[in-house]
Each structure stands twice: as structure tokens, then as C-alpha cells.
Design a protein around this motif. Sequence first.
Motif, short mmCIF file in Angstrom:
data_model
loop_
_atom_site.label_atom_id
_atom_site.label_comp_id
_atom_site.label_asym_id
_atom_site.label_seq_id
_atom_site.Cartn_x
_atom_site.Cartn_y
_atom_site.Cartn_z
N ASP A 137 0.72 -1.28 -0.02
CA ASP A 137 -0.14 -0.10 0.09
C ASP A 137 1.08 1.35 -0.20
O ASP A 137 2.09 1.26 0.10
CB ASP A 137 -0.94 0.08 1.06
N SER A 138 0.10 2.30 -0.14
CA SER A 138 0.73 3.64 -0.33
C SER A 138 1.45 4.00 1.22
O SER A 138 1.87 5.21 1.17
CB SER A 138 -0.33 4.69 -0.80
N ALA A 139 1.11 3.34 2.08
CA ALA A 139 1.74 3.62 3.47
C ALA A 139 2.90 3.07 3.64
O ALA A 139 3.60 3.34 4.85
CB ALA A 139 0.77 3.50 4.51
N GLY A 140 3.58 2.27 2.58
CA GLY A 140 4.64 1.59 2.69
C GLY A 140 4.65 0.00 3.50
O GLY A 140 5.61 -0.60 3.43
N ASN A 141 3.48 -0.47 3.52
CA ASN A 141 3.53 -1.75 4.33
C ASN A 141 3.57 -2.76 2.94
O ASN A 141 2.94 -2.67 1.88
CB ASN A 141 2.05 -1.88 4.62
N ARG A 142 3.98 -3.91 3.37
CA ARG A 142 3.96 -5.25 2.29
C ARG A 142 4.06 -6.11 3.47
O ARG A 142 4.80 -6.49 3.98
CB ARG A 142 5.32 -5.15 1.55
N VAL A 143 2.60 -6.70 3.62
CA VAL A 143 2.12 -7.77 4.31
C VAL A 143 1.54 -8.90 3.98
O VAL A 143 0.52 -8.93 2.98
CB VAL A 143 1.20 -6.97 5.45
N PRO A 144 2.04 -10.24 4.10
CA PRO A 144 1.15 -11.38 3.86
C PRO A 144 -0.16 -11.62 4.47
O PRO A 144 -0.01 -11.32 5.78
CB PRO A 144 2.19 -12.38 4.07
N LEU A 145 -1.30 -11.55 3.89
CA LEU A 145 -2.53 -11.96 4.43
C LEU A 145 -2.80 -13.19 4.45
O LEU A 145 -2.72 -14.11 3.38
CB LEU A 145 -3.73 -10.96 3.96
N SER A 146 -3.57 -13.83 5.42
CA SER A 146 -4.05 -15.27 5.46
C SER A 146 -5.26 -15.33 6.61
O SER A 146 -5.42 -14.52 7.33
CB SER A 146 -2.74 -16.34 5.80
N PRO A 147 -5.68 -16.65 6.69
CA PRO A 147 -6.52 -16.83 7.69
C PRO A 147 -5.75 -16.29 9.34
O PRO A 147 -6.67 -16.28 10.14
CB PRO A 147 -6.93 -18.25 7.91
N LYS A 148 -4.66 -16.39 9.38
CA LYS A 148 -4.01 -16.09 10.49
C LYS A 148 -3.49 -14.62 10.54
O LYS A 148 -3.11 -14.06 11.56
CB LYS A 148 -2.57 -16.57 10.55
N GLN A 149 -3.82 -13.89 9.47
CA GLN A 149 -3.54 -12.43 9.56
C GLN A 149 -4.59 -11.54 8.55
O GLN A 149 -4.73 -11.65 7.11
CB GLN A 149 -2.25 -12.16 8.81
N LEU A 150 -5.45 -10.81 9.10
CA LEU A 150 -6.67 -10.15 8.31
C LEU A 150 -6.08 -8.66 8.44
O LEU A 150 -5.45 -8.24 9.11
CB LEU A 150 -7.80 -10.30 9.17
N MET A 151 -7.21 -7.75 7.58
CA MET A 151 -6.65 -6.63 7.13
C MET A 151 -8.01 -5.74 7.32
O MET A 151 -8.96 -6.06 6.79
CB MET A 151 -5.80 -6.46 5.99
N MET A 152 -7.98 -4.59 7.85
CA MET A 152 -9.06 -3.60 7.67
C MET A 152 -8.29 -2.36 6.86
O MET A 152 -7.44 -1.90 7.74
CB MET A 152 -9.56 -3.23 9.02
N MET A 153 -8.89 -1.79 5.91
CA MET A 153 -8.44 -0.72 5.35
C MET A 153 -9.59 0.36 5.19
O MET A 153 -10.55 0.09 4.75
CB MET A 153 -8.16 -1.15 3.60
N ASN A 154 -9.15 1.29 6.03
CA ASN A 154 -9.98 2.42 6.22
C ASN A 154 -9.70 3.44 5.11
O ASN A 154 -8.80 4.31 5.46
CB ASN A 154 -10.12 2.98 7.64
N ALA A 155 -10.06 3.55 4.10
CA ALA A 155 -9.64 4.30 3.19
C ALA A 155 -9.64 5.71 3.08
O ALA A 155 -8.74 6.56 2.74
CB ALA A 155 -10.40 3.84 1.45
N GLY A 156 -10.90 6.06 3.56
CA GLY A 156 -11.06 7.53 3.95
C GLY A 156 -10.74 8.39 2.56
O GLY A 156 -11.51 8.14 1.64
N GLU A 157 -9.97 9.56 2.90
CA GLU A 157 -9.77 10.51 1.71
C GLU A 157 -9.16 10.02 0.61
O GLU A 157 -9.65 10.27 -0.55
CB GLU A 157 -9.09 11.68 2.48
N SER A 158 -8.05 8.79 0.98
CA SER A 158 -7.44 8.58 -0.34
C SER A 158 -6.65 7.24 0.47
O SER A 158 -5.66 7.69 1.34
CB SER A 158 -6.71 9.46 -1.10
N PHE A 159 -6.50 6.28 -0.45
CA PHE A 159 -5.73 4.93 0.15
C PHE A 159 -5.58 4.08 -1.19
O PHE A 159 -6.50 3.78 -1.69
CB PHE A 159 -6.14 4.27 1.22
#
Length: 244
Positions: A77-99
Motif C-alpha cells: 500500500d501507499s503507506a509502505g506496508n508489504r504484508v502477507p494476509l492469510s486466515p492468520k492475518q486479516l486486514m482492515m483498510m479505512n480508505a478515507g480521503e485516499s488510500f
Amino acid sequence: MFNVLRAEPKTTFEYGPFRIRRMRPGQIQPELNDDAFGPLSVIDHATLEQGTLVKMHEHNNDEILSYMWRGSMVHEDSAGNRVPLSPKQLMMMNAGESFWHEESTPLVSAEMLQIFIRPRTANLEGRVQFMARPDGIKSNEWTLLAAPEGIESPLEIRQAVYVYDIRMDEQTTTQIPSHAGFAQWLYVMDGEINIGDVTLSKGDAISDEESGLSAATAGKDTTLVCFLVCLGAQAILEGTISGK
């Protein structure tokens, strides 16, 4: 009074190795006269084959929960994260004004829900949250994944929506989560359940405005995702996906 929304293959579309069945949760209750179920706007049941790449793209004013059920996916993402997602790692993206974000499956295929919720107000700060659960989905016990601001939970939604999940063993029974003033919308991610005299299979959903669903019994090993939604919550329609 409960309502049922059956899985509809005709709502599935494909882009090469990327396949989505798009649900409009409000269609479970036509008298609402809205394809959204309150602020719960769109749920994509997606399958991404190995080697899928969804290039960097922007979201505005969407609250997006990436619920991984099987396999893994890499989020950048634009915040510099590079994260593997799986059933053991979920993600919530609060897009807001821009993401901005990008998704890929370089190692294995993935099956997931991408859940789009209308936020309470427009142009909030864009941000992303992650939930680690090393043991994956709990068996025969509901887990609170996300909740409104001010409620202690792993992920925060800027809206009056709660999200839970459970993995049920065959022939076990569970009560459905409920909160006063919130309507239930229950999704069968995989497996089969019986609620009263109604049988629901993978891709089916059931709801109740009064938070009155009776207990569910699993006909086989089953994964359920439960949404509790304040149907009258203030919500905006400016979202890239949720506003449509």
C-alpha cells in the motif's frame, strides 16, 4: 422474521485468474429498497489463483475488511506496508480521503471475502490495520474481528458494524451473536448449517432485523461470518465501491 439470500452463480464475474461473486447484502430484504444492508454495502466472495496481480489502485471513503479464509495474499500500500494476509492475518483498510493498495498471490491461491462498508462521514484519514491470530479461525467459539470506534476489538470500523467468525465442527450447535438495536446478517463461508427448518450452504446468507436468529447446527465442518449492523446508522455515499 428472517430472510434468506441464496448463492447466485450468475453474479460471478472473472478477470483471468481473478473470480468474484458480488453480493449486495440489502437484496436479502427487498422491502428495504436499497441494495445495501444499512451501511453494509458490498461483499465480494473472491477466488484468486496463484499468480494473480491486482495492480496498485485507489480507494476513497470505503471501509474495507479483507477476510481471508483459505490460502494467502500479499498486500502492498501507499503507506509502505508489504504484508502477507492469510486466515492468520486479516486486514482492515479505512480508505478515507485516499488510500492506494495492490494485491497479489505469488505463492498459492486464495479464497476470501472483501467487505465494503459505508463510513459514517466522508474524507476521514486514510489508514490500514492488521489483525494477527496465529492459530487461525477458532473452533466452536465466536471471535470478534472488528467493531465500531470506541469498542475494544482487534480491528476498528468507522461505522456501526460488528464482524465475527467461527469454525464449527460437524453436528455442533452455536448461538448467533447479537446486540440490541443491531440486525444480524449471517454468511456461510463454507460448509452447511441448519437454522430451524432452513438449510444454508456455502454462499448462502440469512438475516433478521430483530437480532432473533435461532441457534445454528452444522451439518458438516462449517465456517460462518456474522455481521451485526445498525440499519439506521448515518452513512455517506461517496465510497469508490460502497457508495454505489
